[in-house]
Scaffold this active site. Structure first.
Site: not given
Ligand code: HPA
Length: 238
Positions: A24, A91, A94
């Site tokens: 991302g 992808r 995280s």
């Molecule tokens: N929420 C949404 N997207 C995310 C989160 C989360 O807690 N952690 C990493 N990406």
């Protein structure tokens, strides 16, 4: 494939390898390119969304960021699949863990992607289309995790349209066994399905909604070494 350059990617089709790793974060894209690829060349920089092509263990691979959220990944994956000849998007994400058994840096291989968003309404299959990963990419990622001895789980993920959820309703997805929450996978799986191409989300846990654990922004950018290596090993297996 005559529709290039696009509003978002200033490149030509041959500039991208058939497999694109897609974090991302543009800085994570740059980090992967400069630290893991040989001969990485910048092939896109529109809006600072850096795309690079280079070689990993002799195989040509690209890495380009998606930005955050389903609209953004929807745009980049659509253009790469439909105008730049890309066959596979992995992808490199995280996510927040929804399972008490998943801790920081553990890997989720997203077999399916639920969503609370509206991206799929364009296909006019209301509420019925189930976005899934490509089975071949998933098997390759499982093998890469096993070989490297990396902790992973295969299952469902939630692509949420909201990070700060006023209704605090994310945990209801955990009751259905959904392993983690991020913001991109369902749209990515939809664009892959529609284009007849292949996609997989590999996500490292960067925080937990059920345990009190989280990483800093810098750790998310650079310290997810298992995530980067599993994604690259998957890219050269397929
Ligand atoms: N929420 C949404 N997207 C995310 C989160 C989360 O807690 N952690 C990493 N990406």
């Amino acid at each position: 494939m005559s529709n290039y350059p696009t509003p978002h990617i200033d490149a030509a089709p041959g500039d991208f390898a058939p497999t694109v790793l897609m974090p991302g974060d543009p800085m994570r894209s740059k980090h992967i390119a400069l630290n893991y690829l040989d001969g990485a060349e910048l092939v896109n920089d529109v809006r600072g969304v850096q795309g690079y092509t280079g070689y990993y263990k002799g195989k040509r691979v690209s890495v380009m960021a998606s930005g955050m959220g389903q609209p953004a990944v929807g745009i980049y994956s659509y253009e790469l699949f439909n105008f730049f000849g890309v066959e596979n998007i992995i992808r490199v994400g995280s996510c927040g863990s929804l399972s008490p058994d998943l801790h920081l840096r553990d890997i989720i291989l997203a077999m399916g992607a639920c969503t609370n968003g509206n991206f799929a309404s364009q296909y006019e299959l209301p509420g019925t289309f189930c976005p899934t990963a490509d089975f071949g990419l998933l098997c390759a990622a499982v093998k890469s995790c096993e070989e490297a001895g990396i902790r992973y789980k295969v299952g469902n993920i939630l692509a949420s349209d909201v990070f700060y959820d006023d209704s605090a309703s994310t945990l209801k997805w955990a009751k259905m066994g959904v392993l983690g929450v991020e913001m991109e996978s369902a749209a990515l799986y939809c664009t892959a399905a529609r284009a007849g191409k292949r996609a997989l989300s590999i996500c490292a846990v960067s925080d937990s909604l059920v345990n009190d654990e989280s990483m800093t922004a810098d750790e998310r950018e650079r310290n997810l070494t298992e995530l980067f290596s599993v994604s690259l090993e998957t890219a050269i297996r397929i």
